[in-house]
Design a protein around this motif. Structure first.
Motif, PDB file in Angstrom:
ATOM      1  N   ALA A   1       7.747   0.909  14.260  1.00 15.41           N
ATOM      2  CA  ALA A   1       8.462   0.688  13.202  1.00 15.41           C
ATOM      3  C   ALA A   1       7.930  -0.323  12.372  1.00 15.41           C
ATOM      4  O   ALA A   1       8.120  -1.583  12.755  1.00 15.41           O
ATOM      5  CB  ALA A   1      10.070   0.698  13.136  1.00 15.41           C
ATOM      6  N   LEU A   2       7.572  -0.305  11.074  1.00 16.58           N
ATOM      7  CA  LEU A   2       6.769  -1.294  10.346  1.00 16.58           C
ATOM      8  C   LEU A   2       7.663  -1.644   9.115  1.00 16.58           C
ATOM      9  O   LEU A   2       7.520  -0.738   8.231  1.00 16.58           O
ATOM     10  CB  LEU A   2       5.217  -0.823   9.608  1.00 16.58           C
ATOM     11  CG  LEU A   2       4.332  -0.468  10.827  1.00 16.58           C
ATOM     12  CD1 LEU A   2       3.044  -0.095  10.475  1.00 16.58           C
ATOM     13  CD2 LEU A   2       4.022  -1.621  11.917  1.00 16.58           C
ATOM     14  N   VAL A   3       8.109  -2.758   9.290  1.00 11.04           N
ATOM     15  CA  VAL A   3       9.131  -3.032   8.256  1.00 11.04           C
ATOM     16  C   VAL A   3       8.601  -4.103   6.844  1.00 11.04           C
ATOM     17  O   VAL A   3       8.215  -5.274   7.371  1.00 11.04           O
ATOM     18  CB  VAL A   3      10.297  -3.610   8.772  1.00 11.04           C
ATOM     19  CG1 VAL A   3      11.295  -4.057   7.640  1.00 11.04           C
ATOM     20  CG2 VAL A   3      11.212  -2.666   9.448  1.00 11.04           C
ATOM     21  N   ASN A   4       8.439  -3.748   5.695  1.00 15.70           N
ATOM     22  CA  ASN A   4       7.899  -4.529   4.824  1.00 15.70           C
ATOM     23  C   ASN A   4       9.104  -5.189   4.273  1.00 15.70           C
ATOM     24  O   ASN A   4       9.951  -4.665   3.470  1.00 15.70           O
ATOM     25  CB  ASN A   4       6.925  -3.778   3.925  1.00 15.70           C
ATOM     26  CG  ASN A   4       6.540  -4.795   2.816  1.00 15.70           C
ATOM     27  OD1 ASN A   4       7.055  -5.660   2.338  1.00 15.70           O
ATOM     28  ND2 ASN A   4       5.376  -4.046   2.120  1.00 15.70           N
ATOM     29  N   GLY A   5       9.355  -6.424   4.341  1.00 12.53           N
ATOM     30  CA  GLY A   5      10.518  -7.278   3.858  1.00 12.53           C
ATOM     31  C   GLY A   5      10.176  -7.984   2.768  1.00 12.53           C
ATOM     32  O   GLY A   5      10.909  -8.755   2.320  1.00 12.53           O
ATOM     33  N   SER A   6       9.110  -7.755   1.808  1.00 11.40           N
ATOM     34  CA  SER A   6       9.050  -8.412   0.516  1.00 11.40           C
ATOM     35  C   SER A   6       9.832  -7.952  -0.330  1.00 11.40           C
ATOM     36  O   SER A   6      10.171  -6.574  -0.741  1.00 11.40           O
ATOM     37  CB  SER A   6       7.433  -8.123   0.175  1.00 11.40           C
ATOM     38  OG  SER A   6       7.263  -8.643  -1.070  1.00 11.40           O
ATOM     39  N   PRO A   7      10.209  -8.993  -1.268  1.00  9.48           N
ATOM     40  CA  PRO A   7      11.122  -8.548  -2.430  1.00  9.48           C
ATOM     41  C   PRO A   7      10.306  -7.924  -3.596  1.00  9.48           C
ATOM     42  O   PRO A   7      11.218  -7.127  -4.456  1.00  9.48           O
ATOM     43  CB  PRO A   7      11.831  -9.888  -2.886  1.00  9.48           C
ATOM     44  CG  PRO A   7      10.732 -10.941  -2.503  1.00  9.48           C
ATOM     45  CD  PRO A   7      10.130 -10.217  -1.147  1.00  9.48           C
ATOM     46  N   LYS A   8       9.057  -7.951  -3.438  1.00 12.36           N
ATOM     47  CA  LYS A   8       8.415  -7.284  -4.663  1.00 12.36           C
ATOM     48  C   LYS A   8       8.446  -5.730  -4.659  1.00 12.36           C
ATOM     49  O   LYS A   8       8.420  -5.389  -3.421  1.00 12.36           O
ATOM     50  CB  LYS A   8       6.822  -7.554  -4.657  1.00 12.36           C
ATOM     51  CG  LYS A   8       6.674  -9.084  -4.713  1.00 12.36           C
ATOM     52  CD  LYS A   8       4.923  -9.529  -4.666  1.00 12.36           C
ATOM     53  CE  LYS A   8       4.847 -11.022  -4.696  1.00 12.36           C
ATOM     54  NZ  LYS A   8       3.334 -11.219  -4.391  1.00 12.36           N
ATOM     55  N   GLY A   9       8.434  -5.086  -5.581  1.00 11.85           N
ATOM     56  CA  GLY A   9       8.544  -3.671  -5.744  1.00 11.85           C
ATOM     57  C   GLY A   9       7.356  -2.937  -5.445  1.00 11.85           C
ATOM     58  O   GLY A   9       7.092  -1.861  -5.030  1.00 11.85           O
ATOM     59  N   GLY A  10       6.214  -3.616  -5.907  1.00 15.04           N
ATOM     60  CA  GLY A  10       4.903  -3.030  -5.627  1.00 15.04           C
ATOM     61  C   GLY A  10       4.139  -3.356  -4.571  1.00 15.04           C
ATOM     62  O   GLY A  10       4.613  -3.625  -3.370  1.00 15.04           O
ATOM     63  N   ALA A  11       2.803  -3.814  -4.981  1.00 17.67           N
ATOM     64  CA  ALA A  11       2.057  -4.360  -3.867  1.00 17.67           C
ATOM     65  C   ALA A  11       2.405  -5.911  -3.472  1.00 17.67           C
ATOM     66  O   ALA A  11       2.928  -6.548  -4.187  1.00 17.67           O
ATOM     67  CB  ALA A  11       0.444  -4.422  -4.501  1.00 17.67           C
ATOM     68  N   SER A  12       2.097  -6.111  -2.176  1.00 19.97           N
ATOM     69  CA  SER A  12       2.828  -7.463  -1.715  1.00 19.97           C
ATOM     70  C   SER A  12       1.815  -8.057  -0.468  1.00 19.97           C
ATOM     71  O   SER A  12       1.119  -7.203   0.049  1.00 19.97           O
ATOM     72  CB  SER A  12       4.205  -7.258  -1.189  1.00 19.97           C
ATOM     73  OG  SER A  12       4.257  -6.454   0.261  1.00 19.97           O
ATOM     74  N   ASN A  13       1.858  -9.332  -0.301  1.00 21.42           N
ATOM     75  CA  ASN A  13       1.093  -9.839   0.714  1.00 21.42           C
ATOM     76  C   ASN A  13       1.588  -9.348   2.020  1.00 21.42           C
ATOM     77  O   ASN A  13       0.529  -9.072   3.073  1.00 21.42           O
ATOM     78  CB  ASN A  13       1.174 -11.418   0.637  1.00 21.42           C
ATOM     79  CG  ASN A  13       0.810 -12.080  -0.643  1.00 21.42           C
ATOM     80  OD1 ASN A  13      -0.204 -11.472  -1.085  1.00 21.42           O
ATOM     81  ND2 ASN A  13       1.381 -12.990  -1.118  1.00 21.42           N
ATOM     82  N   SER A  14       2.771  -9.100   2.190  1.00 25.13           N
ATOM     83  CA  SER A  14       3.403  -8.287   3.464  1.00 25.13           C
ATOM     84  C   SER A  14       2.696  -7.190   3.621  1.00 25.13           C
ATOM     85  O   SER A  14       2.374  -6.701   4.872  1.00 25.13           O
ATOM     86  CB  SER A  14       4.873  -8.342   3.654  1.00 25.13           C
ATOM     87  OG  SER A  14       5.444  -9.759   3.274  1.00 25.13           O
ATOM     88  N   GLY A  15       2.722  -6.253   2.797  1.00 30.38           N
ATOM     89  CA  GLY A  15       2.137  -5.057   2.810  1.00 30.38           C
ATOM     90  C   GLY A  15       0.747  -5.197   3.081  1.00 30.38           C
ATOM     91  O   GLY A  15       0.215  -4.196   3.972  1.00 30.38           O
ATOM     92  N   ILE A  16      -0.161  -5.925   2.328  1.00 31.20           N
ATOM     93  CA  ILE A  16      -1.337  -6.225   3.023  1.00 31.20           C
ATOM     94  C   ILE A  16      -1.651  -6.383   4.790  1.00 31.20           C
ATOM     95  O   ILE A  16      -2.463  -6.004   5.070  1.00 31.20           O
ATOM     96  CB  ILE A  16      -2.196  -7.405   1.872  1.00 31.20           C
ATOM     97  CG1 ILE A  16      -2.072  -7.008   0.798  1.00 31.20           C
ATOM     98  CG2 ILE A  16      -3.702  -7.926   2.671  1.00 31.20           C
ATOM     99  CD1 ILE A  16      -2.503  -8.062  -0.292  1.00 31.20           C
ATOM    100  N   LEU A  17      -0.814  -7.442   4.917  1.00 33.43           N
ATOM    101  CA  LEU A  17      -0.886  -7.747   6.367  1.00 33.43           C
ATOM    102  C   LEU A  17      -0.527  -6.345   7.467  1.00 33.43           C
ATOM    103  O   LEU A  17      -1.236  -6.141   8.298  1.00 33.43           O
ATOM    104  CB  LEU A  17       0.159  -8.890   6.860  1.00 33.43           C
ATOM    105  CG  LEU A  17      -0.182 -10.427   6.314  1.00 33.43           C
ATOM    106  CD1 LEU A  17       0.916 -11.381   6.294  1.00 33.43           C
ATOM    107  CD2 LEU A  17      -1.480 -10.751   6.771  1.00 33.43           C
ATOM    108  N   LEU A  18       0.650  -5.624   6.863  1.00 30.32           N
ATOM    109  CA  LEU A  18       0.756  -4.420   7.551  1.00 30.32           C
ATOM    110  C   LEU A  18      -0.509  -3.578   7.747  1.00 30.32           C
ATOM    111  O   LEU A  18      -0.793  -2.725   8.596  1.00 30.32           O
ATOM    112  CB  LEU A  18       2.155  -3.814   7.008  1.00 30.32           C
ATOM    113  CG  LEU A  18       3.171  -4.675   7.443  1.00 30.32           C
ATOM    114  CD1 LEU A  18       4.562  -3.919   6.686  1.00 30.32           C
ATOM    115  CD2 LEU A  18       3.515  -4.748   8.894  1.00 30.32           C
ATOM    116  N   GLU A  19      -1.017  -3.247   6.436  1.00 20.78           N
ATOM    117  CA  GLU A  19      -2.234  -2.549   6.248  1.00 20.78           C
ATOM    118  C   GLU A  19      -3.386  -3.011   7.193  1.00 20.78           C
ATOM    119  O   GLU A  19      -4.055  -2.127   7.679  1.00 20.78           O
ATOM    120  CB  GLU A  19      -2.636  -2.388   4.716  1.00 20.78           C
ATOM    121  CG  GLU A  19      -1.754  -1.699   3.927  1.00 20.78           C
ATOM    122  CD  GLU A  19      -1.756   0.054   4.541  1.00 20.78           C
ATOM    123  OE1 GLU A  19      -2.603   0.386   4.770  1.00 20.78           O
ATOM    124  OE2 GLU A  19      -0.272   0.251   4.527  1.00 20.78           O
TER     125      GLU A  19
END
Length: 223
Positions: free
Chosen positions: A4-22
Motif C-alpha cells: 500500500a502506497l499512501v500519499n500524505g501530501s495535503p496538495k490536491g494535485g501533483a506533489s513532492n510525495s507523489g514524485i517520490l512514490l512514482e
C-alpha cells in the motif's frame, strides 16, 4: 505481496510525495500488487482502513510539517490505530516512510521518522526504515532526472536500499540525505526562483520580504 502506497501530501494535485512514490514504484512493482491511497482533506473510508490493515507492506510518503507529520495524515494514523484495536488484520505488516522537507538538510526529518516508528509500536506494526530527504521543493524541477543521476544520486542509492528492504520485508537503518547540489546554489535558486516569484505573484517586491515591521531595541524590547 500487497504493498500500500499512501500519499500524505495535503496538495490536491501533483506533489513532492507523489514524485517520490512514482520513483519507488518501478523498483518494487515486479511480482507485487501495488495499491495507491491519497490522504488529504477527505478522510479514508472504513474499507480503505481495512485494506491498509491487511496489507503486507505500508509505505507512507509525506512532507514535513513543523518537524512532524501533517495533521490530516496524523488523524488517519490515529484512526488506523483505533481500527487496528477492533480488527487485528495482518500481524506481520511492516511500515516504511518517505519524508521530504523544505530545508536543505535531510536530518530535519528524523523526529518525524521517530514518530512513525513509535506509532508502529502502538499499532503492533513493524517499522522498516525511513528516508528523509532535504530540499524537497526541488523535486518538481528534477522529476525527469533519472534516479541515481546528477542531483538525485544520493536519492538513487537510498531508494535502492529502501526497495531491497521492502522486497525482503526487512528492517534497516533510516537514511537522511540531501540532493547532490551545492547548498549555496540551492539557496540562491530558492530565493530567486521561488520566494521572489511568489512575492511578485502577490504584488510584492523582493525588498518587501526583508522588511522588519517589529524592530528590536537595544534593551531587547520591541518597538
Amino acid at each position: 505481496m500487497r504493498i500500500a502506497l499512501v500519499n500524505g501530501s495535503p496538495k490536491g494535485g501533483a506533489s513532492n510525495s507523489g514524485i517520490l512514490l512514482e520513483k519507488l514504484k518501478p523498483l518494487i512493482a515486479e511480482g507485487n500488487e501495488l495499491n495507491a491511497y491519497r490522504v488529504n482533506v477527505k478522510p479514508l473510508k472504513p474499507e480503505q482502513y481495512r485494506e491498509l490493515n491487511e496489507a503486507d507492506v505500508l509505505v507512507l510518503a509525506f512532507p514535513l510539517y513543523f518537524d512532524a507529520i501533517p495533521s490530516h495524515l496524523l488523524r488517519a494514523m490515529v484512526e488506523m490505530e483505533k481500527f487496528r484495536q477492533q480488527e487485528p488484520g495482518n500481524r506481520e505488516l511492516i511500515v516504511y516512510a518517505l519524508i521530504n522537507n523544505g530545508f536543505y538538510e535531510g536530518h530535519q526529518c528524523k523526529i518525524a521518522a521517530d514518530i512513525v516508528s513509535n506509532w508502529c509500536s502502538r499499532c503492533g506494526f513493524r517499522f522498516g526504515m525511513a528516508i528523509g530527504h532535504g530540499a524537497g521543493e526541488m523535486f518538481k524541477s528534477l522529476s525527469r532526472v533519472p534516479l541515481g543521476k546528477g542531483p538525485l544520486k544520493n536519492l538513487g542509492k537510498a531508494m535502492d536500499q529502501l526497495s531491497a528492504a521492502i522486497l525482503t520485508r526487512s528492517s534497516a537503518g533510516s537514511l537522511f540525505i540531501q540532493p547532490n547540489f551545492p547548498r549555496i546554489a540551492w539557496r540562491l535558486a530558492a530565493t530567486h526562483s521561488f520566494w521572489h516569484a511568489q512575492a511578485k505573484k502577490n504584488g510584492l517586491r523582493p525588498k518587501d520580504l526583508r522588511r522588519q515591521p517589529f524592530q528590536v531595541s537595544r534593551n531587547g524590547n520591541q518597538g
